[in-house]
Write a protein that holds these residues in place. Structure first.
Motif, PDB file in Angstrom:
ATOM      1  N   UNK A 106     -27.907  26.545  57.050  1.00  0.00           N
ATOM      2  CA  UNK A 106     -27.837  26.807  59.122  1.00  0.00           C
ATOM      3  C   UNK A 106     -26.689  27.558  60.077  1.00  0.00           C
ATOM      4  N   UNK A 107     -25.516  26.969  59.164  1.00  0.00           N
ATOM      5  CA  UNK A 107     -24.790  28.068  59.987  1.00  0.00           C
ATOM      6  C   UNK A 107     -24.797  29.706  59.487  1.00  0.00           C
ATOM      7  N   UNK A 108     -24.918  29.866  57.825  1.00  0.00           N
ATOM      8  CA  UNK A 108     -24.897  31.357  57.633  1.00  0.00           C
ATOM      9  C   UNK A 108     -26.389  32.066  58.560  1.00  0.00           C
ATOM     10  N   UNK A 109     -27.382  31.127  58.905  1.00  0.00           N
ATOM     11  CA  UNK A 109     -28.385  31.699  59.015  1.00  0.00           C
ATOM     12  C   UNK A 109     -27.937  32.284  60.469  1.00  0.00           C
ATOM     13  N   UNK A 110     -26.923  31.232  61.578  1.00  0.00           N
ATOM     14  CA  UNK A 110     -26.882  31.685  62.667  1.00  0.00           C
ATOM     15  C   UNK A 110     -26.419  32.529  62.874  1.00  0.00           C
ATOM     16  N   UNK A 111     -25.516  32.778  61.836  1.00  0.00           N
ATOM     17  CA  UNK A 111     -23.703  34.010  61.765  1.00  0.00           C
ATOM     18  C   UNK A 111     -24.887  35.395  61.631  1.00  0.00           C
ATOM     19  N   UNK A 112     -25.879  35.197  60.186  1.00  0.00           N
ATOM     20  CA  UNK A 112     -26.364  35.932  60.025  1.00  0.00           C
ATOM     21  C   UNK A 112     -27.490  36.589  61.508  1.00  0.00           C
ATOM     22  N   UNK A 113     -27.991  35.965  61.838  1.00  0.00           N
ATOM     23  CA  UNK A 113     -28.603  36.319  63.259  1.00  0.00           C
ATOM     24  C   UNK A 113     -28.053  37.440  64.316  1.00  0.00           C
ATOM     25  N   UNK A 114     -26.252  36.510  64.474  1.00  0.00           N
ATOM     26  CA  UNK A 114     -25.276  37.424  65.359  1.00  0.00           C
ATOM     27  C   UNK A 114     -25.553  39.388  64.292  1.00  0.00           C
ATOM     28  N   UNK A 115     -26.049  39.340  63.504  1.00  0.00           N
ATOM     29  CA  UNK A 115     -25.883  41.218  62.459  1.00  0.00           C
ATOM     30  C   UNK A 115     -27.206  40.854  62.879  1.00  0.00           C
ATOM     31  N   UNK A 116     -28.227  41.050  62.870  1.00  0.00           N
ATOM     32  CA  UNK A 116     -29.422  40.735  63.454  1.00  0.00           C
ATOM     33  C   UNK A 116     -30.557  40.831  61.417  1.00  0.00           C
ATOM     34  N   UNK A 117     -29.729  40.162  60.611  1.00  0.00           N
ATOM     35  CA  UNK A 117     -29.336  40.731  59.593  1.00  0.00           C
ATOM     36  C   UNK A 117     -30.246  39.715  58.471  1.00  0.00           C
ATOM     37  N   UNK A 118     -30.510  38.347  58.715  1.00  0.00           N
ATOM     38  CA  UNK A 118     -31.277  37.425  58.189  1.00  0.00           C
ATOM     39  C   UNK A 118     -31.956  37.959  57.152  1.00  0.00           C
ATOM     40  N   UNK A 119     -33.087  38.716  57.056  1.00  0.00           N
ATOM     41  CA  UNK A 119     -34.104  39.083  56.357  1.00  0.00           C
ATOM     42  C   UNK A 119     -33.580  40.250  55.607  1.00  0.00           C
ATOM     43  N   UNK A 120     -31.420  40.662  55.678  1.00  0.00           N
ATOM     44  CA  UNK A 120     -30.960  41.527  54.796  1.00  0.00           C
ATOM     45  C   UNK A 120     -30.696  40.704  53.577  1.00  0.00           C
ATOM     46  N   UNK A 121     -29.771  39.586  54.379  1.00  0.00           N
ATOM     47  CA  UNK A 121     -28.966  38.668  53.115  1.00  0.00           C
ATOM     48  C   UNK A 121     -29.427  37.255  53.119  1.00  0.00           C
ATOM     49  N   UNK A 122     -29.833  37.457  51.569  1.00  0.00           N
ATOM     50  CA  UNK A 122     -29.945  35.900  51.062  1.00  0.00           C
ATOM     51  C   UNK A 122     -29.221  34.555  51.207  1.00  0.00           C
ATOM     52  N   UNK A 123     -29.424  33.960  51.329  1.00  0.00           N
ATOM     53  CA  UNK A 123     -28.527  32.066  51.312  1.00  0.00           C
ATOM     54  C   UNK A 123     -28.834  31.831  49.780  1.00  0.00           C
ATOM     55  N   UNK A 124     -27.855  31.039  49.523  1.00  0.00           N
ATOM     56  CA  UNK A 124     -28.011  29.887  48.567  1.00  0.00           C
ATOM     57  C   UNK A 124     -27.172  28.566  49.372  1.00  0.00           C
ATOM     58  N   UNK A 125     -28.067  27.719  49.116  1.00  0.00           N
ATOM     59  CA  UNK A 125     -27.403  25.830  49.801  1.00  0.00           C
ATOM     60  C   UNK A 125     -26.093  25.746  48.710  1.00  0.00           C
ATOM     61  N   UNK A 126     -25.304  24.843  49.444  1.00  0.00           N
ATOM     62  CA  UNK A 126     -24.004  24.268  48.738  1.00  0.00           C
ATOM     63  C   UNK A 126     -23.748  23.688  49.973  1.00  0.00           C
ATOM     64  N   UNK A 127     -23.213  22.265  48.863  1.00  0.00           N
ATOM     65  CA  UNK A 127     -23.528  21.109  49.919  1.00  0.00           C
ATOM     66  C   UNK A 127     -22.004  20.702  50.225  1.00  0.00           C
ATOM     67  N   UNK A 128     -21.202  21.457  49.782  1.00  0.00           N
ATOM     68  CA  UNK A 128     -19.572  21.553  50.348  1.00  0.00           C
ATOM     69  C   UNK A 128     -18.852  22.529  50.323  1.00  0.00           C
TER      70      UNK A 128
END
Length: 339
Positions: free
Chosen positions: A43-65
């Motif tokens: 969630x945090x990373x998707x929002x940060x990527x959205x600020x750069x309009x890059x949600x489709x350019x950089x994938x995210x792997x979940x980490x709980x901690x």
């Protein structure tokens, strides 16, 4: 040589995480053409990527901690699902080519050793830092992974650094220096004296003798081997001295109209010098001796430094640093068995 696998970037580690880390990832992808995967809170990373309009350019792997910057080596055991642990797992599984983190150095080292394991016959992984010497950088190994070391470890650190210098700097026969308090072989404590004896008789190493603290930036050798306590103190002392010198120079220039004129005439040279002495321009330190490539960026790294760290990690992985170290250590191990 190229590697299509992405760099696994610990997005939750660092003083300015996750926003500067994400910005660095976006820069690495767009400006350097690298493949990067962010590891952390989706969630945090998707929002940060959205600020750069890059949600489709950089994938995210979940980490709980995530490991806090003030957490040490034991945190790697307490937080098995931390972002740095997941990033290491991606490399171990073959889904990423390297790990980059600006998190706690102790935490990154401990997690790397736990998740990636040391290469065969490597006594202890060590941190290699590039010093801005000319005509090519000098490597300082170890810069903080092992506060307590044995003489045999210092010999291995020399081999780790030699492999790095050969691969990254084109050194055909890297000169090795041992950091101590005097150039004579008998100078230093028991650790250094014994290490000197071992280095003099170690096959595959071009040992140039002892060097002192004032030789760190002279470029006299390609690799400086030392224990992590001494190396870290030397490195931070040097960094502090460089910052102090530039602050004093800036103050002097600002106080004099004539100095301002001289600085303006030498603007390009001063900029080149500043960039060469900027530790962040080098991308970070490399943790050598693991079954995987790990780059540790400075905790205060901003986006440009993170991007440079991703480039360093990708280059080291693509050029086969792990295999190069494995070959060196295996050859050294066989040679010692024949003695």
């Amino acid at each position: 040589m190229s590697d299509s696998r992405p760099v696994a970037l610990d997005a939750m580690g660092g003083d300015h995480a996750p926003h500067e880390i994400v910005a660095g990832a976006v820069h690495a992808v767009r400006e350097r053409g690298l493949a990067v995967v962010l590891v952390g809170s989706p969630r945090v990373l998707f929002e940060a990527l959205a600020d750069h309009d890059a949600t489709k350019e950089v994938p995210i792997v979940r980490a709980e901690e995530a490991l806090a910057m003030n957490e040490g080596a034991l945190a790697s055991l307490r937080r098995p699902r931390s972002s740095i642990a997941v990033a290491c797992h991606l490399v171990r599984r073959g889904d990423a080519c390297a790990v980059v983190s600006a998190g706690s150095t102790a935490g990154v080292v401990a997690t790397g050793r736990l998740r990636l394991k040391a290469q065969q016959h490597v006594l202890r992984p060590a941190i290699a830092v590039r010093l801005p010497t000319l005509p090519r950088p000098t490597l300082l190994v170890d810069a903080g992974a092992n506060a307590d070391a044995k003489p045999e470890m210092l010999v291995q650190f020399a081999h780790l650094g030699a492999a790095y210098a050969e691969l990254a700097h084109g050194a055909t026969e890297p000169k090795i220096g041992l950091l101590t308090i005097g150039s004579e072989p008998e100078k230093g404590n028991k650790l250094v004296k014994r290490a000197n004896e071992l280095l003099q008789s170690s096959p595959g190493l071009h040992f140039a003798g002892n060097i002192e603290g004032h030789d760190l930036l002279t470029g006299k050798v390609d690799v400086i081997t030392t224990d992590g306590f001494t190396g870290n103190v030397a490195l931070k002392t040097m960094e502090g001295a460089v910052r102090y010198a530039f602050a004093e120079l800036r103050t002097t220039i600002e106080e004099s109209r004539l100095a301002k004129l001289g600085a303006a005439l030498q603007r390009n040279r001063l900029r080149e010098l500043r960039n060469r002495l900027d530790a962040e321009a080098y991308g970070g330190a490399v943790l050598l001796g693991l079954n995987g490539t790990v780059v540790i960026a400075h905790g205060s790294s901003r986006a440009p430094a993170i991007s440079a760290a991703c480039q360093l990690a990708a280059d080291m992985s693509a050029n086969g640093i792990v295999a190069r170290i494995g070959d060196r250590i295996a050859t050294s191990h066989r040679s010692h068995r024949l003695w």
